[in-house]
Each structure stands twice: as structure tokens, then as C-alpha cells.
Design a protein around this motif. Structure first.
Motif: not given
Length: 140
Positions: A70-77, A87-92, A136-139
Motif C-alpha cells: 500500500s505504501c511501498h508499491g507492489a514491487v518496491p523498487t 509522505k514520500t518513502i524511498g525505495a525499499l 534482495l532478489t530485486l535487481k
């Protein structure tokens, strides 16, 4: 066994249990990298992390209004946005934001807060390990 011996045995048991608990938490408390945090959570969980389970946990609703996504996005890149404050949240994902998961105390603080919002309780070590292993798999 007299009362004094019972107290001594109880004291030894409590001291041993406290020492074991501190030893189990030490890897997480001293972690300075996402991989070290993952190792600590995996050790606490007593089982290997499963990235697919982490992705499912991250995107699913757990009986509350929000999911992690909901806040970080389905793919938090990418940059996210807090669902209620805006509030803006940096990539997770650490590969997209090298500051993520480098401070154990900060990581625990945000897991505690966010898990309470998303699942209504603290996340287990296995849940943290699964989510972090997926992140950690998200590149790029």
C-alpha cells in the motif's frame, strides 16, 4: 531440595536462558548489511527464508486496511508514498536504495511499526527473513 537450592537453580536457569536469548539476537543487533540481517533473521527463525513467501506476505492484506505494498508499491523498487500522510518513502529494495537495511535498530523499529499497521502485531523472524530475502532478489 531445600528452598535455597531451588532459588539457586532457578537463578541459574534464568541466567542461562537470558544468555541464550542474547546470543540468538546478537547477529541481528550487530548487522550492518542486508545480508547480515537476513542471516540473523534466518537463524532466529530456524528455517531458510523463502523469497516467494516474502513477496506474497508483502503484497497480501492480513485482515487490516493496508498491505506493505500500500505504501511501498507492489514491487518496491521506486519511491513510495505513505497511504495516509502522503509522505514520500524511498525505495525499499536495497539494490535501489543502498541505505536500506544497513542499521539493525532502524530496521527493527520500522518492522515493528509497519507490521503493527499491516498485520496488527510484530512480524516473526521468519516473516522478516522471507520479506528481506525477496527484497534482495530485486535487481536493477
Amino acid at each position: 531440595m531445600n528452598l535455597s537450592s531451588l532459588h539457586q537453580s532457578l537463578f541459574r536457569f534464568i541466567a542461562a536462558a537470558t544468555g541464550l536469548a542474547a546470543a540468538a539476537l546478537a547477529p541481528v543487533a550487530q548487522a550492518a548489511t542486508p545480508s547480515a540481517l537476513l542471516s540473523g533473521y534466518t537463524a532466529q527463525a530456524g528455517s531458510p527464508a523463502v523469497p516467494a513467501r516474502g513477496q506474497q506476505f508483502f503484497t497480501a492484506h492480513h485482515g487490516r486496511e493496508w498491505s506493505c505494498a500500500s505504501c511501498h508499491g507492489a514491487v518496491p523498487t521506486k519511491t513510495g508514498k505513505h497511504a495516509s500522510t502522503g509522505k514520500t518513502i524511498g525505495a525499499l529494495a536495497p539494490a535501489f536504495n543502498p541505505e536500506r537495511f544497513t542499521d539493525a535498530a532502524k530496521t527493527e523499529k520500522w518492522f515493528r511499526r509497519n507490521c503493527n499497521d499491516v498485520v496488527g502485531r510484530e512480524c516473526t523472524a521468519a516473516e522478516k527473513a522471507d520479506v528481506l530475502s525477496w527484497l534482495l532478489t530485486l535487481k536493477p
